[in-house]
Design a protein around this motif. Structure first.
Motif, PDB file in Angstrom:
ATOM      1  N   PHE A 154      40.116  37.464  32.299  1.00  0.00           N
ATOM      2  CA  PHE A 154      40.648  36.037  32.458  1.00  0.00           C
ATOM      3  C   PHE A 154      40.738  35.075  31.459  1.00  0.00           C
ATOM      4  CE2 PHE A 154      38.753  38.456  36.451  1.00  0.00           C
ATOM      5  CZ  PHE A 154      38.440  37.584  36.899  1.00  0.00           C
ATOM      6  N   LEU A 155      40.415  34.942  30.347  1.00  0.00           N
ATOM      7  CA  LEU A 155      40.473  34.015  29.521  1.00  0.00           C
ATOM      8  C   LEU A 155      41.876  34.172  28.530  1.00  0.00           C
ATOM      9  CD1 LEU A 155      38.604  31.693  27.572  1.00  0.00           C
ATOM     10  CD2 LEU A 155      38.519  33.547  25.617  1.00  0.00           C
ATOM     11  N   ASN A 156      42.090  34.913  28.359  1.00  0.00           N
ATOM     12  CA  ASN A 156      43.816  35.393  27.626  1.00  0.00           C
ATOM     13  C   ASN A 156      44.437  35.800  28.412  1.00  0.00           C
ATOM     14  OD1 ASN A 156      42.316  35.285  25.095  1.00  0.00           O
ATOM     15  ND2 ASN A 156      41.478  37.565  25.404  1.00  0.00           N
ATOM     16  N   LYS A 157      44.352  35.495  29.780  1.00  0.00           N
ATOM     17  CA  LYS A 157      45.328  36.550  30.944  1.00  0.00           C
ATOM     18  C   LYS A 157      45.636  35.117  32.027  1.00  0.00           C
ATOM     19  CE  LYS A 157      46.328  40.494  29.350  1.00  0.00           C
ATOM     20  NZ  LYS A 157      46.866  41.173  28.056  1.00  0.00           N
ATOM     21  N   LYS A 158      46.910  34.936  32.585  1.00  0.00           N
ATOM     22  CA  LYS A 158      47.185  33.921  33.114  1.00  0.00           C
ATOM     23  C   LYS A 158      47.033  34.517  35.242  1.00  0.00           C
ATOM     24  CE  LYS A 158      50.687  31.249  35.514  1.00  0.00           C
ATOM     25  NZ  LYS A 158      51.027  31.934  36.785  1.00  0.00           N
ATOM     26  N   ILE A 159      46.142  34.538  35.438  1.00  0.00           N
ATOM     27  CA  ILE A 159      45.550  34.883  36.547  1.00  0.00           C
ATOM     28  C   ILE A 159      45.823  34.275  37.782  1.00  0.00           C
ATOM     29  CG2 ILE A 159      43.953  36.605  38.132  1.00  0.00           C
ATOM     30  CD1 ILE A 159      42.834  36.926  34.929  1.00  0.00           C
ATOM     31  N   ASP A 160      46.589  34.284  38.665  1.00  0.00           N
ATOM     32  CA  ASP A 160      46.348  33.639  40.094  1.00  0.00           C
ATOM     33  C   ASP A 160      45.518  33.547  41.563  1.00  0.00           C
ATOM     34  OD1 ASP A 160      48.499  31.759  39.726  1.00  0.00           O
ATOM     35  OD2 ASP A 160      49.965  33.314  38.874  1.00  0.00           O
ATOM     36  N   ILE A 161      45.677  35.240  42.050  1.00  0.00           N
ATOM     37  CA  ILE A 161      45.084  35.925  42.440  1.00  0.00           C
ATOM     38  C   ILE A 161      44.110  37.365  42.076  1.00  0.00           C
ATOM     39  CG2 ILE A 161      45.076  36.704  45.149  1.00  0.00           C
ATOM     40  CD1 ILE A 161      47.323  35.638  45.400  1.00  0.00           C
ATOM     41  N   VAL A 162      43.226  37.058  42.306  1.00  0.00           N
ATOM     42  CA  VAL A 162      42.330  38.695  42.032  1.00  0.00           C
ATOM     43  C   VAL A 162      41.888  39.262  43.606  1.00  0.00           C
ATOM     44  CG1 VAL A 162      39.409  39.341  41.443  1.00  0.00           C
ATOM     45  CG2 VAL A 162      41.433  38.066  39.610  1.00  0.00           C
ATOM     46  N   SER A 191      34.260  35.699  37.060  1.00  0.00           N
ATOM     47  CA  SER A 191      34.481  34.125  38.680  1.00  0.00           C
ATOM     48  C   SER A 191      34.089  32.914  38.305  1.00  0.00           C
ATOM     49  CB  SER A 191      35.535  35.111  39.429  1.00  0.00           C
ATOM     50  OG  SER A 191      34.612  35.306  40.548  1.00  0.00           O
ATOM     51  N   PHE A 192      33.104  33.032  38.170  1.00  0.00           N
ATOM     52  CA  PHE A 192      32.578  31.961  38.243  1.00  0.00           C
ATOM     53  C   PHE A 192      32.506  30.848  37.234  1.00  0.00           C
ATOM     54  CE2 PHE A 192      29.204  33.976  41.764  1.00  0.00           C
ATOM     55  CZ  PHE A 192      29.299  32.718  42.547  1.00  0.00           C
ATOM     56  N   LEU A 193      33.411  31.004  36.419  1.00  0.00           N
ATOM     57  CA  LEU A 193      33.645  30.706  35.113  1.00  0.00           C
ATOM     58  C   LEU A 193      35.593  29.880  34.913  1.00  0.00           C
ATOM     59  CD1 LEU A 193      31.955  32.638  32.046  1.00  0.00           C
ATOM     60  CD2 LEU A 193      31.331  30.627  32.974  1.00  0.00           C
ATOM     61  N   PHE A 194      36.043  30.267  36.147  1.00  0.00           N
ATOM     62  CA  PHE A 194      37.443  29.977  36.469  1.00  0.00           C
ATOM     63  C   PHE A 194      37.462  30.104  37.316  1.00  0.00           C
ATOM     64  CE2 PHE A 194      36.516  33.347  33.023  1.00  0.00           C
ATOM     65  CZ  PHE A 194      37.155  32.819  32.142  1.00  0.00           C
ATOM     66  N   TRP A 195      37.562  29.059  37.773  1.00  0.00           N
ATOM     67  CA  TRP A 195      37.582  27.945  39.466  1.00  0.00           C
ATOM     68  C   TRP A 195      39.048  28.175  39.673  1.00  0.00           C
ATOM     69  CZ3 TRP A 195      33.578  27.536  43.271  1.00  0.00           C
ATOM     70  CH2 TRP A 195      32.614  27.779  42.707  1.00  0.00           C
ATOM     71  N   LYS A 196      40.078  28.115  38.982  1.00  0.00           N
ATOM     72  CA  LYS A 196      41.047  27.567  39.507  1.00  0.00           C
ATOM     73  C   LYS A 196      42.117  29.016  40.309  1.00  0.00           C
ATOM     74  CE  LYS A 196      42.838  23.411  36.720  1.00  0.00           C
ATOM     75  NZ  LYS A 196      42.905  23.354  36.361  1.00  0.00           N
ATOM     76  N   ILE A 197      40.929  29.983  39.906  1.00  0.00           N
ATOM     77  CA  ILE A 197      41.732  31.529  39.961  1.00  0.00           C
ATOM     78  C   ILE A 197      41.587  31.565  41.694  1.00  0.00           C
ATOM     79  CG2 ILE A 197      41.342  33.748  39.733  1.00  0.00           C
ATOM     80  CD1 ILE A 197      41.661  33.570  36.582  1.00  0.00           C
ATOM     81  N   LYS A 198      42.322  32.128  42.538  1.00  0.00           N
ATOM     82  CA  LYS A 198      41.859  32.737  43.640  1.00  0.00           C
ATOM     83  C   LYS A 198      41.287  33.425  43.652  1.00  0.00           C
ATOM     84  CE  LYS A 198      43.525  28.826  45.731  1.00  0.00           C
ATOM     85  NZ  LYS A 198      44.431  28.424  46.331  1.00  0.00           N
ATOM     86  N   VAL A 199      40.453  34.311  44.550  1.00  0.00           N
ATOM     87  CA  VAL A 199      39.663  35.549  44.536  1.00  0.00           C
ATOM     88  C   VAL A 199      39.075  35.857  46.494  1.00  0.00           C
ATOM     89  CG1 VAL A 199      37.342  36.668  43.939  1.00  0.00           C
ATOM     90  CG2 VAL A 199      38.014  34.749  42.462  1.00  0.00           C
ATOM     91  N   ILE A 200      39.819  37.724  45.981  1.00  0.00           N
ATOM     92  CA  ILE A 200      39.356  38.008  47.152  1.00  0.00           C
ATOM     93  C   ILE A 200      38.585  39.120  47.346  1.00  0.00           C
ATOM     94  CG2 ILE A 200      41.126  39.142  48.972  1.00  0.00           C
ATOM     95  CD1 ILE A 200      43.698  37.719  48.183  1.00  0.00           C
ATOM     96  N   ASN A 201      37.550  39.279  48.767  1.00  0.00           N
ATOM     97  CA  ASN A 201      36.670  40.572  47.930  1.00  0.00           C
ATOM     98  C   ASN A 201      36.653  40.871  49.571  1.00  0.00           C
ATOM     99  OD1 ASN A 201      35.525  40.196  45.480  1.00  0.00           O
ATOM    100  ND2 ASN A 201      34.505  37.922  46.407  1.00  0.00           N
ATOM    101  N   THR A 202      37.283  42.927  49.309  1.00  0.00           N
ATOM    102  CA  THR A 202      36.883  43.365  50.334  1.00  0.00           C
ATOM    103  C   THR A 202      35.881  44.232  50.490  1.00  0.00           C
ATOM    104  OG1 THR A 202      39.681  43.207  50.674  1.00  0.00           O
ATOM    105  CG2 THR A 202      38.768  45.074  51.778  1.00  0.00           C
ATOM    106  N   ILE A 203      35.207  44.338  51.231  1.00  0.00           N
ATOM    107  CA  ILE A 203      33.866  45.330  51.507  1.00  0.00           C
ATOM    108  C   ILE A 203      34.110  46.692  52.125  1.00  0.00           C
ATOM    109  CG2 ILE A 203      31.384  45.131  52.304  1.00  0.00           C
ATOM    110  CD1 ILE A 203      31.905  42.557  50.228  1.00  0.00           C
ATOM    111  N   THR A 204      34.216  47.471  50.977  1.00  0.00           N
ATOM    112  CA  THR A 204      34.950  48.307  51.796  1.00  0.00           C
ATOM    113  C   THR A 204      33.342  49.836  51.889  1.00  0.00           C
ATOM    114  OG1 THR A 204      34.925  49.280  49.578  1.00  0.00           O
ATOM    115  CG2 THR A 204      36.657  48.902  50.421  1.00  0.00           C
TER     116      THR A 204
END
Length: 367
Positions: free
Chosen positions: A82-90, A105-118
């Motif tokens: 997360f620190l070293n890569k440019k991440i837009d969507i997780v 991801s709590f430390l990187f608020w600008k990243i959009k996080v999607i969670n799918t509960i399988t």
């Protein structure tokens, strides 16, 4: 400029079987795609050679020894990504990636996080209150939480539900071929195909089949197909599975996992999954699409797919007696199976026909 989307899943097996179709359809002109998972013995160069336009990152999610030190290493590894890569969507799939990646991801608020509960996973049911709290915190951080059945949504605390963006997206059947309706013959063929772990109800299936096969040998036949999961503590031993084929009056015909599972579904009449808990089981969804009767347990996920006495039967989990009783009903009234088969396909068209991959792609493009 391309956006970077990072797909986190448990291991190569889950990627190949459940995520590849989605990843393959992501527009590579709009997104650069990274798949992060446990390589579990695979080599990065082999994966990238086979799956073009996808970059892979090895993260030891499996942690077979259940070591806290290894878990800390996973968290550090994720933090550095997360620190070293440019991440837009997780986009996270399966329990461990959802928990570990979301916490970082709590430390990187600008990243959009999607969670799918399988599926809620074994840990959830062993320590339900703790994991319910963890999941709810994670959901508050998530830009979108996607469930595969309506029952799992009840995990969300009512007092924070209005703050969490949720939807239910059913998986898409991977089979392209359709089957013509096939009437049940003189011998009813039952099939259970899944990972060979206790939570899938393998032992209950074998017990029920053993009782009936001895009594009704000419009227029924039972397949059991799948491999043990060495990364799961409840895995069924290969020795036990092999022993099923050595019994004098073999009650279950056991076969290892096969890529040509379609061949066995085609010849079967009833698909069985006596699981202890599910997200939305692919084997049952495929059964509906391929016009098969179904038997499953009264648990999340299965309740979405099986309507009792409409397209199959629902039984209590961990109960071989219930299984034996519904097997017996079907053996004694084979015409039931023909009705169930037709109703399965009706239910599929009514409820599950929508393409889930298109739904996911809309979410990515909207981001």
């Amino acid at each position: 400029m391309k956006k970077n989307i990072y797909i986190f899943t448990r291991c190569v097996w889950t990627f190949i079987n459940f995520r590849y179709d989605l990843v393959n359809q992501i527009n590579k002109k709009k997104f650069k795609v990274f798949v992060c998972m446990d390589f579990d013995g695979y080599k990065k160069k082999d994966l990238e050679k086979k799956y073009k336009n996808i970059s892979f990152i090895d993260i030891k999610f499996l942690n077979q020894k259940k070591s806290m030190i290894l878990d800390l290493k996973i968290l550090v590894n994720l933090f550095l990504i997360f620190l070293n890569k440019k991440i837009d969507i997780v986009h996270n799939f399966t329990a461990r990636p959802i928990v570990f990646v979301s916490l970082i991801s709590f430390l990187f608020w600008k990243i959009k996080v999607i969670n799918t509960i399988t599926g809620l996973g074994n840990n959830f049911f062993q320590r339900k209150n703790l994991f319910k709290l963890i999941y709810n915190l994670i959901f508050l951080r998530s830009h979108k939480v996607i469930f595969q059945n309506n029952q799992d949504k009840k995990i969300i605390f009512s007092f924070i539900s209005s703050y969490i963006n949720t939807s239910v997206i059913y998986p898409t059947v991977k089979f392209k071929k359709k089957l013509k309706f096939k009437k049940t013959g003189k011998k009813i063929i039952f099939l259970m195909h899944s990972r060979m772990i206790r939570q899938k109800g393998v032992i209950e299936y074998v017990k029920a089949a053993t009782y009936l096969k001895y009594k009704f040998k000419k009227k029924c036949f039972f397949y059991l197909i799948g491999d043990p999961d060495k990364n799961n503590p409840s895995s069924i031993s290969q020795r036990y599975l092999n022993s099923l084929n050595l019994l004098k009056y073999r009650s279950v015909n056991y076969l290892p996992h096969t890529k040509n599972i379609f061949k066995y579904i085609k010849k079967s009449d009833v698909i069985v999954l006596p699981s202890y808990g599910e997200g939305l089981p692919a084997s049952l969804l495929e059964a509906l699409f391929l016009k098969k009767a179904v038997i499953a347990t009264k648990v999340n996920g299965c309740l979405e797919i099986v309507k009792n006495n409409y397209n199959g039967f629902l039984v209590r989990p961990k109960n071989s007696q219930d299984l034996k009783d519904v097997f017996l009903k079907i053996i004694n009234k084979p015409n039931l199976v023909n009705r169930f088969k037709k109703n399965s396909y009706r239910l599929y068209n009514k409820k599950f026909k929508k393409n889930s991959i298109k739904s996911y792609l809309k979410i990515y493009n909207h981001e």
